[in-house]
Design a protein around this motif. Sequence first.
Motif, PDB file in Angstrom:
ATOM      1  N   ALA A   7      11.065  10.889   8.241  1.00  0.00           N
ATOM      2  CA  ALA A   7      10.190  11.046   9.406  1.00  0.00           C
ATOM      3  C   ALA A   7      10.955  11.823  10.469  1.00  0.00           C
ATOM      4  CB  ALA A   7       9.758   9.680   9.941  1.00  0.00           C
ATOM      5  N   PHE A   8      10.344  12.907  10.965  1.00  0.00           N
ATOM      6  CA  PHE A   8      11.008  13.806  11.903  1.00  0.00           C
ATOM      7  C   PHE A   8      10.182  13.886  13.178  1.00  0.00           C
ATOM      8  CE2 PHE A   8      12.611  18.444  12.548  1.00  0.00           C
ATOM      9  CZ  PHE A   8      13.586  17.992  13.430  1.00  0.00           C
ATOM     10  N   PHE A   9      10.770  13.426  14.296  1.00  0.00           N
ATOM     11  CA  PHE A   9      10.102  13.432  15.588  1.00  0.00           C
ATOM     12  C   PHE A   9      10.540  14.662  16.383  1.00  0.00           C
ATOM     13  CE2 PHE A   9       9.557   9.104  14.345  1.00  0.00           C
ATOM     14  CZ  PHE A   9       8.445   8.627  15.030  1.00  0.00           C
ATOM     15  N   VAL A  10       9.570  15.439  16.856  1.00  0.00           N
ATOM     16  CA  VAL A  10       9.872  16.676  17.572  1.00  0.00           C
ATOM     17  C   VAL A  10       9.043  16.739  18.848  1.00  0.00           C
ATOM     18  CG1 VAL A  10      10.488  17.899  15.451  1.00  0.00           C
ATOM     19  CG2 VAL A  10       8.125  17.994  16.296  1.00  0.00           C
ATOM     20  N   PHE A  11       9.456  17.700  19.723  1.00  0.00           N
ATOM     21  CA  PHE A  11       8.732  17.832  20.987  1.00  0.00           C
ATOM     22  C   PHE A  11       8.760  19.285  21.464  1.00  0.00           C
ATOM     23  CE2 PHE A  11       8.838  16.651  25.785  1.00  0.00           C
ATOM     24  CZ  PHE A  11       7.493  16.987  25.919  1.00  0.00           C
ATOM     25  N   ASN A  12       9.773  19.642  22.259  1.00  0.00           N
ATOM     26  CA  ASN A  12       9.711  20.925  22.959  1.00  0.00           C
ATOM     27  C   ASN A  12      11.012  21.725  22.899  1.00  0.00           C
ATOM     28  OD1 ASN A  12      11.367  19.414  24.595  1.00  0.00           O
ATOM     29  ND2 ASN A  12      10.214  19.762  26.489  1.00  0.00           N
ATOM     30  N   ARG A  13      11.884  21.421  21.934  1.00  0.00           N
ATOM     31  CA  ARG A  13      13.191  22.086  21.880  1.00  0.00           C
ATOM     32  C   ARG A  13      13.355  22.850  20.562  1.00  0.00           C
ATOM     33  NH1 ARG A  13      17.300  17.429  23.789  1.00  0.00           N
ATOM     34  NH2 ARG A  13      15.871  16.116  22.618  1.00  0.00           N
ATOM     35  N   PRO A  14      12.959  24.096  20.534  1.00  0.00           N
ATOM     36  CA  PRO A  14      13.044  24.864  19.288  1.00  0.00           C
ATOM     37  C   PRO A  14      14.453  24.966  18.726  1.00  0.00           C
ATOM     38  CG  PRO A  14      11.635  25.993  20.887  1.00  0.00           C
ATOM     39  CD  PRO A  14      12.288  24.865  21.611  1.00  0.00           C
ATOM     40  N   SER A  15      15.461  25.152  19.569  1.00  0.00           N
ATOM     41  CA  SER A  15      16.816  25.397  19.062  1.00  0.00           C
ATOM     42  C   SER A  15      17.382  24.177  18.343  1.00  0.00           C
ATOM     43  CB  SER A  15      17.748  25.811  20.204  1.00  0.00           C
ATOM     44  OG  SER A  15      17.803  24.807  21.205  1.00  0.00           O
ATOM     45  N   THR A  16      17.259  22.994  18.930  1.00  0.00           N
ATOM     46  CA  THR A  16      17.778  21.805  18.255  1.00  0.00           C
ATOM     47  C   THR A  16      16.898  21.437  17.065  1.00  0.00           C
ATOM     48  OG1 THR A  16      16.567  20.276  19.706  1.00  0.00           O
ATOM     49  CG2 THR A  16      18.776  20.939  20.401  1.00  0.00           C
ATOM     50  N   THR A  17      15.586  21.621  17.206  1.00  0.00           N
ATOM     51  CA  THR A  17      14.675  21.334  16.100  1.00  0.00           C
ATOM     52  C   THR A  17      15.030  22.161  14.873  1.00  0.00           C
ATOM     53  OG1 THR A  17      12.857  20.783  17.607  1.00  0.00           O
ATOM     54  CG2 THR A  17      12.262  21.392  15.352  1.00  0.00           C
ATOM     55  N   GLN A  18      15.338  23.432  15.084  1.00  0.00           N
ATOM     56  CA  GLN A  18      15.687  24.321  13.982  1.00  0.00           C
ATOM     57  C   GLN A  18      16.903  23.793  13.220  1.00  0.00           C
ATOM     58  OE1 GLN A  18      14.132  27.359  12.972  1.00  0.00           O
ATOM     59  NE2 GLN A  18      15.502  27.079  11.218  1.00  0.00           N
ATOM     60  N   ARG A  19      17.927  23.366  13.932  1.00  0.00           N
ATOM     61  CA  ARG A  19      19.149  22.900  13.290  1.00  0.00           C
ATOM     62  C   ARG A  19      18.920  21.613  12.494  1.00  0.00           C
ATOM     63  NH1 ARG A  19      23.885  22.734  17.611  1.00  0.00           N
ATOM     64  NH2 ARG A  19      25.072  22.239  15.710  1.00  0.00           N
ATOM     65  N   VAL A  20      18.175  20.685  13.054  1.00  0.00           N
ATOM     66  CA  VAL A  20      17.925  19.428  12.348  1.00  0.00           C
ATOM     67  C   VAL A  20      17.002  19.665  11.158  1.00  0.00           C
ATOM     68  CG1 VAL A  20      17.090  17.063  12.551  1.00  0.00           C
ATOM     69  CG2 VAL A  20      18.296  18.122  14.476  1.00  0.00           C
ATOM     70  N   PHE A  21      16.004  20.535  11.342  1.00  0.00           N
ATOM     71  CA  PHE A  21      15.098  20.842  10.233  1.00  0.00           C
ATOM     72  C   PHE A  21      15.862  21.479   9.068  1.00  0.00           C
ATOM     73  CE2 PHE A  21      12.064  23.662   8.035  1.00  0.00           C
ATOM     74  CZ  PHE A  21      11.156  22.712   7.608  1.00  0.00           C
ATOM     75  N   GLU A  22      16.808  22.332   9.357  1.00  0.00           N
ATOM     76  CA  GLU A  22      17.613  22.943   8.294  1.00  0.00           C
ATOM     77  C   GLU A  22      18.417  21.886   7.538  1.00  0.00           C
ATOM     78  OE1 GLU A  22      19.912  25.891  10.299  1.00  0.00           O
ATOM     79  OE2 GLU A  22      18.244  27.336  10.446  1.00  0.00           O
ATOM     80  N   ALA A  23      18.921  20.887   8.250  1.00  0.00           N
ATOM     81  CA  ALA A  23      19.657  19.804   7.591  1.00  0.00           C
ATOM     82  C   ALA A  23      18.738  18.998   6.683  1.00  0.00           C
ATOM     83  CB  ALA A  23      20.297  18.894   8.639  1.00  0.00           C
ATOM     84  N   ILE A  24      17.508  18.758   7.135  1.00  0.00           N
ATOM     85  CA  ILE A  24      16.530  18.048   6.293  1.00  0.00           C
ATOM     86  C   ILE A  24      16.173  18.881   5.078  1.00  0.00           C
ATOM     87  CG2 ILE A  24      14.166  17.156   6.222  1.00  0.00           C
ATOM     88  CD1 ILE A  24      14.478  16.490   9.225  1.00  0.00           C
ATOM     89  N   ALA A  25      15.968  20.174   5.279  1.00  0.00           N
ATOM     90  CA  ALA A  25      15.560  21.062   4.185  1.00  0.00           C
ATOM     91  C   ALA A  25      16.597  21.101   3.080  1.00  0.00           C
ATOM     92  CB  ALA A  25      15.302  22.470   4.725  1.00  0.00           C
ATOM     93  N   LYS A  26      17.866  20.920   3.409  1.00  0.00           N
ATOM     94  CA  LYS A  26      18.915  20.984   2.398  1.00  0.00           C
ATOM     95  C   LYS A  26      18.813  19.856   1.379  1.00  0.00           C
ATOM     96  CE  LYS A  26      22.341  23.461   5.168  1.00  0.00           C
ATOM     97  NZ  LYS A  26      23.645  23.372   5.886  1.00  0.00           N
ATOM     98  N   VAL A  27      18.251  18.700   1.789  1.00  0.00           N
ATOM     99  CA  VAL A  27      18.127  17.590   0.842  1.00  0.00           C
ATOM    100  C   VAL A  27      16.764  17.555   0.162  1.00  0.00           C
ATOM    101  CG1 VAL A  27      19.827  16.197   2.079  1.00  0.00           C
ATOM    102  CG2 VAL A  27      17.402  15.896   2.589  1.00  0.00           C
TER     103      VAL A  27
END
Length: 308
Positions: free
Chosen positions: A11-31
């Motif tokens: 479960a991934f909670f997001v809001f208004n920060r594209p830069s941090t969202t991108q980094r965390v999403f990439e970490a999720i995508a790796k698994v």
Amino acid sequence: MCSEAFSIPVAFFVFNRPSTTQRVFEAIAKVRPNRLLLIADGPRPSKAGEGKACEQVREIVSRVDWPCEVYTNFADTNLGCQERIISGLNWVFSLVEEAIILEDDCLPVPSFFPFCRELLERYRGDSRIAAISGTNLVEQHLNTDSSYFFSQLGGIWGWATWRTEWQRYDRHMEKWPELKRAKALSEVFESSKTVAFWTRIFDDMYENNGRNTWDYQWIYTHLKNNGLTIVPRVNLVTNIGFGQGSTHTSTVDPRLTPPVTAIPFPLIHPPDFIPLRSVDRHFQNLFAEPLRQKVSRKVRRLARSLSS
């Protein structure tokens, strides 16, 4: 990129920060989780440009390029931190039995995911364990050969739990006045300062005078039910959201951003279920209320009483 799908829902909670969202999403995508639940808050009308930032964030998390069931729960309007997290987790656990939970500023190392998976499986159905945390802010105070320890406080910067535990979540803390009269926190904590600290926080949350957050009630739920949180021996998640744009962490504090380390496998399990209260005391000290905040809080309370 991992070629094998990851079986635990994320479960991934997001809001208004594209830069941090991108980094965390990439970490999720790796698994490559085979189920991804996306929860987004809506923009605040008073914040210029926030609508565009929210749109950018939602576009980033839509880039799922691996076999995956994607579920979305995107708010049209701004719900705020408390309501968005609570309603989002209610929605998550209406769909899945267990989940790993990340916010858009919680960046995990790869071993965080198998760490959570193994312990979700090991302690599934064990009501002594409330949650699994990926954050360890007190590693320097540990003296253990085990891969993790049990805490009465834990952390929520990257964590995991089960539906059965979230169903115990006590948002309104209805029994708090009774527990306070019984001095229940004095049976949990040795330090009178720690008891006073949590008493003030729980008073404020019960009276709806506290911060717009959900995690104090989560800690209250653990303490009330004598639930323990698993904390890894090393820090597996770093908070990359400090500074401008953060809701609750606007000031950078190096004590809260220790380096991350991969945890070795196979995991070494503790021989008992005794929480490390000596280590929890160090964790408590990280969040002890500074004097200026105490004064500010008292001024706010006085202002409210004079205006009523």
